[in-house]
Design a protein around this motif. Structure first.
Motif, short mmCIF file in Angstrom:
data_model
loop_
_atom_site.label_atom_id
_atom_site.label_comp_id
_atom_site.label_asym_id
_atom_site.label_seq_id
_atom_site.Cartn_x
_atom_site.Cartn_y
_atom_site.Cartn_z
N ILE A 41 -6.64 -3.47 -1.56
CA ILE A 41 -6.78 -2.77 -0.27
C ILE A 41 -7.65 -3.59 0.67
O ILE A 41 -7.32 -3.78 1.86
N ARG B 242 -10.29 0.02 6.98
CA ARG B 242 -10.40 0.22 5.53
C ARG B 242 -10.84 1.62 5.16
O ARG B 242 -10.32 2.21 4.22
N LEU C 284 0.82 -1.20 0.00
CA LEU C 284 0.00 0.00 0.00
C LEU C 284 0.86 1.26 0.00
O LEU C 284 0.53 2.25 -0.65
#
Length: 424
Positions: free
Chosen positions: A125, A134, A10
């Motif tokens: 994700i 999230r 990420l």
């Protein structure tokens, strides 16, 4: 969740995609101008509709590809595909060869690869971030996009019209760099259960048809159908940010003085004016999303949804009635306020409508507001030839008002449904 606690994939994606987004917004807002100049407004609008149809089809199979072939694989493939597309776009604008038609083909191919990239990106994700974190991670990526929306058009107003060949070469280089980053520093995150699930009997076409059939939930849920219809109508206004508004700005602003002090006079061209307008929108979104979203929760949802569409309508009329740069700035402010009022409320309302075991299907079907809206919206460009700018903006404003009415009616029916359920 702090960025330093993120999964490595990420972190590198945030950097790579951030640079890619800035580059993308250096040319994307100006493509409507480019194609309108090359083909005429009528043909340009039809070509943009055709391009979006390809993207919608690619989006339908994007999730399937991400599940079957892997998130990382699809993201790398899509980044390389976009890089090659931008090389083709550069060739179509090179010193030795000029072809707007080839440029359109290159843009369409790049859009298809972009539609393949984002489903895999969003799925990755969800794969690596716990559910409780999230929303924070998605918010950071959303903020990075809006920073790109601020910076990109300002730079694009300088480079797109004078250094298009070099800009497209740079965009291709950024895509190839992103592909290398993904290859070097990310790992596959597709769940093991997906790998074990056999899809050998399915073709991409059969999967696409199956996904289209899943949208039958819209026809069976009248409230949800009203929500989607209202969303498609309002989309005809906010989709004009990259279609009608840049063409209008270029046409009404040649060279205009925006500030004069004594003998000093600051002037601005049409392309730079639009660059500032799109940056204004991105800056306001980046700064005010959280504040306005919290403010909006204090009022009834039906009033906020209806008011948002009314503000979209007002902004369309304001755009059509002024050729003054600062008037356009005010219109963009009204436009952005209408956009921000329902940013958080829309997703929340979808979850209220959806049965617990069908939330994924409802959220997928809700995306029709944008996919169909984006497909229809380019017709505004040939409409300016048929009716003129003022009537085109007026028609868009009327569609937004109809959207407000549909939203209000939907919420009345929703409240009646909730009341009858509580009584029962």
């Amino acid at each position: 969740m702090r960025i330093r606690d993120w999964d490595q994939s990420l972190k590198v994606r945030l950097l790579g995609e951030g640079i890619m987004n800035v580059t993308f917004w250096m040319f994307f807002p100006f493509l409507a101008i480019y194609f309108a100049d090359a083909f005429g407004k009528g043909t340009a609008g039809l070509l943009l509709i055709l391009s979006q149809i390809f993207s919608v089809m690619a989006n339908l199979i994007g999730g399937y590809c991400a599940d079957r072939f892997g998130r990382r694989y699809m993201m790398i493939l899509a980044a390389i595909g976009q890089g090659l597309s931008f090389l083709l776009f550069a060739f179509a604008n090179s010193p030795s060869y000029q072809s707007a038609l080839l440029g359109f083909v290159a843009f369409s191919i790049a859009s298809v690869f972009g539609s393949l990239y984002w489903p895999a990106s969003q799925a990755m994700i969800a794969d690596v971030v716990e559910e409780k974190d999230r929303s924070d991670v998605f918010a950071v990526f959303y903020t990075s996009i809006n920073i790109a929306v601020v910076l990109g058009p300002i730079l694009g107003g300088i480079f797109f019209f004078s250094y298009r060949f070099e800009l497209m070469l740079f965009a291709a280089l950024v895509c190839f760099t992103l592909a290398f980053i993904l290859f070097k520093w990310t790992e596959e995150t597709v769940p093991v259960s997906n790998k074990e699930h056999s899809l050998k009997g399915d073709t991409w076409f059969s999967v696409m048809l199956a996904q289209v059939k899943d949208y039958r939930v819209i026809a069976s849920d009248k409230l949800f159908m009203l929500f989607v219809i209202a969303g498609i109508l309002s989309a005809q206004t906010f989709m004009q940010l990259d279609l009608l508004i840049p063409v209008y700005t270029m046409e009404v602003i040649d060279v205009q003085s925006i500030m004069a002090i004594g003998d000093w006079d600051l002037t601005i061209t049409g392309e730079k004016a639009f660059g500032l307008l799109i940056s204004e929108n991105g800056l306001l979104v980046a700064l005010l999303t959280v504040v306005i979203s919290k403010w909006a929760t204090r009022f009834k949802e039906k009033n906020i949804f209806a008011l948002s569409s009314i503000l979209y309508a007002l902004s369309m009329w304001m755009f059509g009635l002024t050729e003054w740069f600062w008037g356009l700035v005010i219109a963009m402010g009204v436009f952005t306020f209408g956009e921000l009022m329902i940013v958080g409320l829309q997703q929340s309302f979808i979850s209220k409508l959806a049965p617990e075991d069908m939330r994924g299907q409802y959220f997928a079907a809700a995306s029709l507001r944008y996919t169909l809206g984006r497909t229809i919206a380019p017709i505004s460009i040939p409409m300016t030839v048929w009716f003129g700018f003022l009537w085109t903006f007026t028609i868009l404003a009327l569609l937004a008002l109809v959207s407000a009415g549909v939203y209000y009616y939907m919420f009345i029916k929703y409240e009646q449904q909730q009341m009858s359920q509580s009584i029962g």
